[in-house]
Design a protein around this motif. Structure first.
Motif, PDB file in Angstrom:
ATOM      1  N   ASN A  44       9.309   2.514   6.385  1.00 27.09           N
ATOM      2  CA  ASN A  44       8.904   3.517   5.398  1.00 27.09           C
ATOM      3  C   ASN A  44       9.038   2.968   3.985  1.00 27.09           C
ATOM      4  OD1 ASN A  44       8.932   6.125   7.180  1.00 27.09           O
ATOM      5  ND2 ASN A  44      10.801   5.041   7.696  1.00 27.09           N
ATOM      6  N   PRO A  45       8.059   3.232   3.117  1.00 33.85           N
ATOM      7  CA  PRO A  45       8.184   2.797   1.724  1.00 33.85           C
ATOM      8  C   PRO A  45       9.205   3.648   0.980  1.00 33.85           C
ATOM      9  CG  PRO A  45       6.215   4.125   1.995  1.00 33.85           C
ATOM     10  CD  PRO A  45       6.812   3.951   3.368  1.00 33.85           C
ATOM     11  N   MET A  46       9.890   3.037   0.048  1.00 34.98           N
ATOM     12  CA  MET A  46      10.795   3.757  -0.852  1.00 34.98           C
ATOM     13  C   MET A  46      10.211   3.608  -2.256  1.00 34.98           C
ATOM     14  SD  MET A  46      14.525   2.744   0.678  1.00 34.98           S
ATOM     15  CE  MET A  46      15.377   4.044  -0.207  1.00 34.98           C
ATOM     16  N   THR A  47       9.665   4.680  -2.763  1.00 31.65           N
ATOM     17  CA  THR A  47       8.966   4.648  -4.046  1.00 31.65           C
ATOM     18  C   THR A  47       9.938   4.906  -5.191  1.00 31.65           C
ATOM     19  OG1 THR A  47       7.046   5.522  -2.885  1.00 31.65           O
ATOM     20  CG2 THR A  47       6.973   5.576  -5.282  1.00 31.65           C
ATOM     21  N   SER A  48       9.865   4.073  -6.216  1.00 34.49           N
ATOM     22  CA  SER A  48      10.696   4.247  -7.407  1.00 34.49           C
ATOM     23  C   SER A  48      10.117   5.383  -8.245  1.00 34.49           C
ATOM     24  CB  SER A  48      10.710   2.954  -8.230  1.00 34.49           C
ATOM     25  OG  SER A  48       9.468   2.785  -8.886  1.00 34.49           O
ATOM     26  N   PRO A  49      10.863   5.861  -9.240  1.00 34.49           N
ATOM     27  CA  PRO A  49      10.311   6.889 -10.138  1.00 34.49           C
ATOM     28  C   PRO A  49       9.023   6.451 -10.835  1.00 34.49           C
ATOM     29  CG  PRO A  49      12.682   6.733 -10.421  1.00 34.49           C
ATOM     30  CD  PRO A  49      12.274   5.602  -9.513  1.00 34.49           C
ATOM     31  N   LEU A  98       0.803  -1.225   0.000  1.00 30.98           N
ATOM     32  CA  LEU A  98       0.000   0.000   0.000  1.00 30.98           C
ATOM     33  C   LEU A  98       0.837   1.278   0.000  1.00 30.98           C
ATOM     34  CD1 LEU A  98      -2.626  -1.144   2.663  1.00 30.98           C
ATOM     35  CD2 LEU A  98      -2.836  -1.249   0.160  1.00 30.98           C
ATOM     36  N   GLY A  99       2.134   1.124   0.214  1.00 33.35           N
ATOM     37  CA  GLY A  99       3.010   2.298   0.246  1.00 33.35           C
ATOM     38  C   GLY A  99       2.805   3.168   1.476  1.00 33.35           C
ATOM     39  N   CYS A 100       2.356   2.564   2.578  1.00 28.40           N
ATOM     40  CA  CYS A 100       2.159   3.337   3.805  1.00 28.40           C
ATOM     41  C   CYS A 100       3.160   2.889   4.862  1.00 28.40           C
ATOM     42  CB  CYS A 100       0.722   3.222   4.303  1.00 28.40           C
ATOM     43  SG  CYS A 100       0.216   1.557   4.730  1.00 28.40           S
ATOM     44  N   ARG A 101       3.304   3.702   5.866  1.00 29.95           N
ATOM     45  CA  ARG A 101       4.237   3.392   6.954  1.00 29.95           C
ATOM     46  C   ARG A 101       3.662   2.337   7.897  1.00 29.95           C
ATOM     47  NH1 ARG A 101       6.389   9.272   9.053  1.00 29.95           N
ATOM     48  NH2 ARG A 101       7.789   9.634   7.302  1.00 29.95           N
ATOM     49  N   SER A 102       4.572   1.684   8.593  1.00 30.94           N
ATOM     50  CA  SER A 102       4.214   0.739   9.631  1.00 30.94           C
ATOM     51  C   SER A 102       5.162   0.999  10.803  1.00 30.94           C
ATOM     52  CB  SER A 102       4.362  -0.693   9.104  1.00 30.94           C
ATOM     53  OG  SER A 102       3.914  -1.634  10.048  1.00 30.94           O
TER      54      SER A 102
END
Length: 147
Positions: free
Chosen positions: A116-121, A79-83
């Motif tokens: 924390n998610p690390m989102t690619s370009p 989901l690209g959210c923190r935990s």
């Protein structure tokens, strides 16, 4: 006199900050392989970066329950959210010695950990980074208040 390009200088600063900030930084991929292990983690765990990078998290720290940690990291990857792992729920994620001279009453470092998610370009989450905070002083203070 030759001057380094600003981007290179900023990159160098970022690497220096990651290594010297007073918080643990660990980057994992979806197979739980370690990609970044900063100076805080080395100092507190005793594990050198060359020993951690490329290794599976659960091999390095067999005390971390794999099923439990994977359930904590699932929303980060999917989901690209923190935990969060809070010391009140679990005193530590990484069993590290307590190296703070003022708080030596604790047998280990209590920790608050944010995943924390690390989102690619492209907007995909292939990695997560963990921020590991030393919460020992807080845990001891709270214990004294309730004790």
């Amino acid at each position: 006199m030759y001057s380094l390009p600003a981007e290179f200088e900023q990159f160098h600063w970022m690497v220096d900050m990651v290594q010297h900030v007073d918080i643990g930084l660990v980057v994992l991929d979806k197979t739980y392989t370690v990609h970044v292990w900063n100076g805080f983690m080395t100092h507190h765990s005793g594990i050198q970066p060359h020993e951690a990078i490329g290794q599976n998290l659960f091999s390095l720290f067999p005390e971390i329950p794999a099923y439990w940690f994977k359930s904590k990291s699932k929303p980060v990857f999917e989901l690209g959210c923190r935990s969060f792992v809070i010391w009140r729920q679990r005193p530590y994620l990484f069993k590290c010695r307590n190296v703070r001279p003022i708080t030596q009453q604790a047998p280990y470092m209590y920790q608050n950990v944010t995943l924390n998610p690390m989102t690619s370009p492209k907007g995909e989450v292939e990695y997560l980074f963990m921020a590991v905070e030393d919460a020992t002083a807080e845990a001891i203070a709270e214990g004294k208040l309730s004790g």
